[in-house]
Design a protein around this motif. Structure first.
Motif, PDB file in Angstrom:
ATOM      1  N   PHE A 386       0.861  -1.200   0.000  1.00  0.00           N
ATOM      2  CA  PHE A 386       0.000   0.000   0.000  1.00  0.00           C
ATOM      3  C   PHE A 386       0.888   1.238   0.000  1.00  0.00           C
ATOM      4  CE2 PHE A 386       0.996  -0.638   4.422  1.00  0.00           C
ATOM      5  CZ  PHE A 386       0.994   0.623   4.994  1.00  0.00           C
ATOM      6  N   PHE A 387       0.285   2.429  -0.072  1.00  0.00           N
ATOM      7  CA  PHE A 387       1.036   3.684   0.031  1.00  0.00           C
ATOM      8  C   PHE A 387       0.500   4.494   1.201  1.00  0.00           C
ATOM      9  CE2 PHE A 387       0.423   2.851  -4.565  1.00  0.00           C
ATOM     10  CZ  PHE A 387       1.717   2.484  -4.875  1.00  0.00           C
ATOM     11  N   SER A 388       1.372   5.254   1.846  1.00  0.00           N
ATOM     12  CA  SER A 388       0.888   6.216   2.841  1.00  0.00           C
ATOM     13  C   SER A 388       0.870   7.585   2.187  1.00  0.00           C
ATOM     14  CB  SER A 388       1.809   6.241   4.057  1.00  0.00           C
ATOM     15  OG  SER A 388       1.731   4.988   4.710  1.00  0.00           O
ATOM     16  N   LEU A 389      -0.274   8.237   2.276  1.00  0.00           N
ATOM     17  CA  LEU A 389      -0.428   9.554   1.666  1.00  0.00           C
ATOM     18  C   LEU A 389      -0.618  10.594   2.761  1.00  0.00           C
ATOM     19  CD1 LEU A 389      -0.852  11.246  -0.944  1.00  0.00           C
ATOM     20  CD2 LEU A 389      -3.301  10.822  -0.672  1.00  0.00           C
ATOM     21  N   LYS A 390       0.300  11.534   2.830  1.00  0.00           N
ATOM     22  CA  LYS A 390       0.195  12.553   3.874  1.00  0.00           C
ATOM     23  C   LYS A 390      -0.058  13.917   3.254  1.00  0.00           C
ATOM     24  CE  LYS A 390       2.412  14.389   7.973  1.00  0.00           C
ATOM     25  NZ  LYS A 390       3.302  14.048   9.084  1.00  0.00           N
ATOM     26  N   GLU A 391      -1.100  14.587   3.736  1.00  0.00           N
ATOM     27  CA  GLU A 391      -1.383  15.939   3.279  1.00  0.00           C
ATOM     28  C   GLU A 391      -0.573  16.886   4.163  1.00  0.00           C
ATOM     29  OE1 GLU A 391      -5.487  17.038   3.492  1.00  0.00           O
ATOM     30  OE2 GLU A 391      -5.165  18.892   2.362  1.00  0.00           O
ATOM     31  N   LEU A 392       0.339  17.642   3.533  1.00  0.00           N
ATOM     32  CA  LEU A 392       1.302  18.405   4.331  1.00  0.00           C
ATOM     33  C   LEU A 392       0.698  19.609   5.052  1.00  0.00           C
ATOM     34  CD1 LEU A 392       4.310  18.052   1.930  1.00  0.00           C
ATOM     35  CD2 LEU A 392       4.090  17.064   4.197  1.00  0.00           C
ATOM     36  N   GLU A 393      -0.329  20.184   4.476  1.00  0.00           N
ATOM     37  CA  GLU A 393      -0.956  21.348   5.101  1.00  0.00           C
ATOM     38  C   GLU A 393      -1.582  20.974   6.443  1.00  0.00           C
ATOM     39  OE1 GLU A 393      -0.998  24.521   3.501  1.00  0.00           O
ATOM     40  OE2 GLU A 393      -1.523  25.107   5.559  1.00  0.00           O
ATOM     41  N   THR A 394      -2.336  19.865   6.443  1.00  0.00           N
ATOM     42  CA  THR A 394      -3.076  19.470   7.638  1.00  0.00           C
ATOM     43  C   THR A 394      -2.319  18.441   8.475  1.00  0.00           C
ATOM     44  OG1 THR A 394      -4.143  17.683   6.413  1.00  0.00           O
ATOM     45  CG2 THR A 394      -5.273  19.801   6.460  1.00  0.00           C
ATOM     46  N   GLY A 395      -1.388  17.725   7.867  1.00  0.00           N
ATOM     47  CA  GLY A 395      -0.667  16.686   8.590  1.00  0.00           C
ATOM     48  C   GLY A 395      -1.413  15.367   8.638  1.00  0.00           C
ATOM     49  N   LYS A 396      -2.570  15.314   7.989  1.00  0.00           N
ATOM     50  CA  LYS A 396      -3.361  14.067   7.997  1.00  0.00           C
ATOM     51  C   LYS A 396      -2.729  13.023   7.094  1.00  0.00           C
ATOM     52  CE  LYS A 396      -8.031  15.712   8.819  1.00  0.00           C
ATOM     53  NZ  LYS A 396      -9.065  16.327   7.991  1.00  0.00           N
ATOM     54  N   GLN A 397      -2.673  11.805   7.594  1.00  0.00           N
ATOM     55  CA  GLN A 397      -2.079  10.726   6.808  1.00  0.00           C
ATOM     56  C   GLN A 397      -3.055   9.573   6.678  1.00  0.00           C
ATOM     57  OE1 GLN A 397       2.006  10.038   7.706  1.00  0.00           O
ATOM     58  NE2 GLN A 397       1.912   7.871   7.130  1.00  0.00           N
ATOM     59  N   GLU A 398      -3.134   9.001   5.447  1.00  0.00           N
ATOM     60  CA  GLU A 398      -4.043   7.870   5.276  1.00  0.00           C
ATOM     61  C   GLU A 398      -3.425   6.780   4.417  1.00  0.00           C
ATOM     62  OE1 GLU A 398      -7.574   9.618   3.736  1.00  0.00           O
ATOM     63  OE2 GLU A 398      -6.572  10.515   2.014  1.00  0.00           O
ATOM     64  N   ARG A 399      -4.072   5.636   4.523  1.00  0.00           N
ATOM     65  CA  ARG A 399      -3.590   4.458   3.802  1.00  0.00           C
ATOM     66  C   ARG A 399      -4.306   4.386   2.457  1.00  0.00           C
ATOM     67  NH1 ARG A 399      -2.091  -1.125   6.072  1.00  0.00           N
ATOM     68  NH2 ARG A 399      -2.663  -2.533   4.364  1.00  0.00           N
ATOM     69  N   VAL A 400      -3.497   4.206   1.388  1.00  0.00           N
ATOM     70  CA  VAL A 400      -4.066   4.129   0.042  1.00  0.00           C
ATOM     71  C   VAL A 400      -3.643   2.809  -0.569  1.00  0.00           C
ATOM     72  CG1 VAL A 400      -3.994   5.160  -2.245  1.00  0.00           C
ATOM     73  CG2 VAL A 400      -4.020   6.624  -0.228  1.00  0.00           C
ATOM     74  N   GLU A 401      -4.611   2.072  -1.151  1.00  0.00           N
ATOM     75  CA  GLU A 401      -4.329   0.698  -1.569  1.00  0.00           C
ATOM     76  C   GLU A 401      -3.763   0.578  -2.982  1.00  0.00           C
ATOM     77  OE1 GLU A 401      -4.339  -1.626   0.579  1.00  0.00           O
ATOM     78  OE2 GLU A 401      -5.333  -0.484   2.193  1.00  0.00           O
ATOM     79  N   SER A 402      -4.129   1.513  -3.880  1.00  0.00           N
ATOM     80  CA  SER A 402      -3.699   1.344  -5.274  1.00  0.00           C
ATOM     81  C   SER A 402      -3.348   2.691  -5.904  1.00  0.00           C
ATOM     82  CB  SER A 402      -4.827   0.711  -6.087  1.00  0.00           C
ATOM     83  OG  SER A 402      -5.906   1.634  -6.190  1.00  0.00           O
ATOM     84  N   LEU A 403      -2.689   2.639  -7.067  1.00  0.00           N
ATOM     85  CA  LEU A 403      -2.349   3.867  -7.793  1.00  0.00           C
ATOM     86  C   LEU A 403      -3.599   4.645  -8.171  1.00  0.00           C
ATOM     87  CD1 LEU A 403       0.512   2.706 -10.198  1.00  0.00           C
ATOM     88  CD2 LEU A 403       0.689   4.245  -8.245  1.00  0.00           C
ATOM     89  N   GLU A 404      -4.646   3.912  -8.559  1.00  0.00           N
ATOM     90  CA  GLU A 404      -5.890   4.571  -8.967  1.00  0.00           C
ATOM     91  C   GLU A 404      -6.500   5.337  -7.797  1.00  0.00           C
ATOM     92  OE1 GLU A 404      -5.004   1.489  -9.978  1.00  0.00           O
ATOM     93  OE2 GLU A 404      -4.588   2.295 -11.988  1.00  0.00           O
ATOM     94  N   GLU A 405      -6.474   4.676  -6.637  1.00  0.00           N
ATOM     95  CA  GLU A 405      -7.026   5.329  -5.450  1.00  0.00           C
ATOM     96  C   GLU A 405      -6.172   6.555  -5.086  1.00  0.00           C
ATOM     97  OE1 GLU A 405      -7.307   2.863  -1.966  1.00  0.00           O
ATOM     98  OE2 GLU A 405      -8.081   4.531  -0.766  1.00  0.00           O
ATOM     99  N   LEU A 406      -4.845   6.413  -5.245  1.00  0.00           N
ATOM    100  CA  LEU A 406      -3.933   7.512  -4.958  1.00  0.00           C
ATOM    101  C   LEU A 406      -4.281   8.725  -5.814  1.00  0.00           C
ATOM    102  CD1 LEU A 406      -1.305   8.525  -3.597  1.00  0.00           C
ATOM    103  CD2 LEU A 406      -0.042   7.516  -5.492  1.00  0.00           C
ATOM    104  N   LEU A 407      -4.459   8.459  -7.101  1.00  0.00           N
ATOM    105  CA  LEU A 407      -4.796   9.508  -8.042  1.00  0.00           C
ATOM    106  C   LEU A 407      -6.088  10.218  -7.639  1.00  0.00           C
ATOM    107  CD1 LEU A 407      -3.426  10.487 -10.600  1.00  0.00           C
ATOM    108  CD2 LEU A 407      -4.884   8.942 -11.922  1.00  0.00           C
ATOM    109  N   GLY A 408      -7.047   9.423  -7.202  1.00  0.00           N
ATOM    110  CA  GLY A 408      -8.336   9.973  -6.812  1.00  0.00           C
ATOM    111  C   GLY A 408      -8.265  10.874  -5.589  1.00  0.00           C
ATOM    112  N   ARG A 409      -7.275  10.646  -4.735  1.00  0.00           N
ATOM    113  CA  ARG A 409      -7.177  11.422  -3.495  1.00  0.00           C
ATOM    114  C   ARG A 409      -6.464  12.767  -3.685  1.00  0.00           C
ATOM    115  NH1 ARG A 409      -8.042   8.157   1.302  1.00  0.00           N
ATOM    116  NH2 ARG A 409      -9.510   6.599   0.567  1.00  0.00           N
ATOM    117  N   LEU A 410      -5.743  12.919  -4.798  1.00  0.00           N
ATOM    118  CA  LEU A 410      -4.915  14.130  -4.964  1.00  0.00           C
ATOM    119  C   LEU A 410      -5.715  15.346  -5.427  1.00  0.00           C
ATOM    120  CD1 LEU A 410      -1.748  12.513  -6.588  1.00  0.00           C
ATOM    121  CD2 LEU A 410      -2.111  13.114  -4.203  1.00  0.00           C
TER     122      LEU A 410
END
Length: 410
Positions: A386-410
RNA sequence: GUGGGAGUAGCUCAGUUGGUGGAGCGCCGGGUUGUGGCCCCGGCGGUCGCGGGUUCAAGUCCCGUCUCCCACCCCA
């Protein structure tokens, strides 16, 4: 240090270069809205072109041009301004025969050998516009409206001054009257103005010397000597300016330093710049196209000093944008390289940290690069896929399972 | 081209009557064996613009020169 940029010439590094591009971009977008198209003109020309157009007697030609002989024996000058080249190109390519009117813009470096100062470099940048084939005063007004729009979009505060300096019919008469007047007061003039009196008396009008200014107060005004055609043009021009909501101040002492101007001249000045206060200026030059060898074609234009605008622009904080990929371990790094390319292929600005430092060091880099997100790939991520995606402004971090899901979160 | 001011760390600047060059910010590392900003600790970093002179000794005094800044001038 062995090597340095030569006097009066400077490098523009990031983040300053980004602000430079922003100025150019705002200029382009605005003038394109008015139908202007870009011309890309040479940086050097036959020196004679400038003495012919800018004027043999001007300081620019007399002492400020970079001149050299090339290996073919041609006398070449680095361009001190843009209008001469534009006119030359307009004539050379017979553009007048292809279209009834022409609107061009250009951006690039100019060269003048002057004593460097803030807002006055030996290599400096101008963005300019030229209009060919329109004699109507509406064209003057619209051009100035457009210029004020550029400055407004850049948040530059500058005051507009306008004047009419007549044409080849009426200016000689005014010139005679002015010389006659000045001769009587010659003793009160500064040494430079005494010289200017015979050769270029209009320049006495904007001399800063107190004595000269006092003399000039009582001098005849060009606007009282305009011929019928010029007077009508000036009147209509002002009407259209008002119609377009452009604020201006009439300054009967405003003359321009280049010889080619006729009728309308104008200048946008900023009070925040010190001595080099003119940010954008120009005017009409109805005789120049013919002078350069083309048909009798009215024309007008202006140039904006990009370096000077830059001095007035506030520094703003860089916005967070894009992704910074952080990895730990060889397998994670390989995965990271793939993820970065994937995101770029989707149009997302992405960097990856190649140094393989600690997570802390890489996070710091992500922050410094002003990324919006960090994609973190460590041992755990590799093992469980999986990937960990961290939003730097808020500091929130979440677990992302696939590239497609990653793309959707950005 | 003329007149004035200034050049010390990557940046902003202290540096006394001449006696072995400092701070803040930034950068790197640590405090936190996997997490940025705030805080604390440590480290890297200098041909004192360059050249010459005076002196036992020069960032400091003298001369020259280059560059930047301000004004004149010029102009966008």
């Amino acid at each position: 240090m062995e090597f340095k940029a030569i006097r009066g010439v400077e490098d523009i590094l990031p983040p300053e270069s980004l602000r430079f591009e922003k100025v150019v971009d705002t200029f382009k977008k605005t003038v394109e809205l008015y139908g202007f198209k870009e011309v890309i003109l040479p940086i050097f020309e036959e020196a004679k072109l400038f003495s012919r157009s800018v004027g043999e007697a001007t300081d620019i030609v007399q002492k400020e041009m970079y001149i050299f002989e090339d290996k073919g024996g041609r006398v070449i000058a680095l361009r001190p301004e843009g209008t001469a080249s534009a006119v030359r190109a307009y004539v050379e390519h017979g553009v007048f025969a292809k279209e009834p009117f022409t609107k061009w813009f250009y951006v690039g470096p100019m060269f003048r050998f002057e004593r460097p100062q803030a807002g006055r470099k030996r290599q400096f940048f101008q963005a300019g516009c030229e209009v060919f084939g329109l004699k109507n005063p509406g064209a003057d007004a619209e051009l100035i409206k457009m210029a004020s729009e550029i400055l407004k979009r850049l948040n530059v505060n500058a005051e507009l001054e306008i004047n009419s300096i007549g044409c080849k019919k009426c200016r000689p008469e005014y010139r005679r009257a002015l010389i006659e007047f000045l001769r009587e007061k010659v003793d009160s003039l500064c040494p430079t103005c005494k010289e200017r009196l015979e050769r270029n008396p209009l320049r006495v009008l904007d001399c800063k010397e107190e004595g000269c200014q006092r003399v000039v107060e009582g001098a005849p005004k060009i606007t009282d000597y305009l011929c019928e055609e010029c007077e009508e043009h000036y009147k209509k021009f002002k009407e259209y300016l008002n119609l377009l909501g452009v604020e201006f101040k009439e300054n009967p002492l405003l003359v321009r330093g280049l010889d080619y101007y006729t009728k309308t001249v104008f200048e946008f000045k900023s009070s925040e710049l010190g001595a080099q206060s003119t940010v954008l200026a120009g005017g009409r030059y109805d005789d120049l196209v013919k002078e350069i060898g083309g048909p009798d074609t009215p024309a007008l234009g202006f140039a904006m000093g990009i370096d000077r605008v830059l001095l007035l622009l506030p520094e703003e904080e860089e916005k967070r944008e894009g992704v910074f990929v952080i990895t730990r371990g060889d397998e994670a790094y390989r995965k990271g390289l793939e993820v970065a390319e994937f995101l770029r292929s989707k149009g997302i600005k992405t960097q990856i940290d190649h140094r393989q430092g600690s997570f802390k060091a890489q996070m710091k880099a992500a922050d410094r690069e002003r990324a919006a997100f960090a994609v973190i790939i460590g041992e755990e991520e590799v093992q469980e896929g999986f990937f960990s995606l961290k939003e730097l402004e808020t500091g929130k971090q979440e677990r992302v399972e696939s590239l497609e899901e990653l793309l959707g979160r950005l």
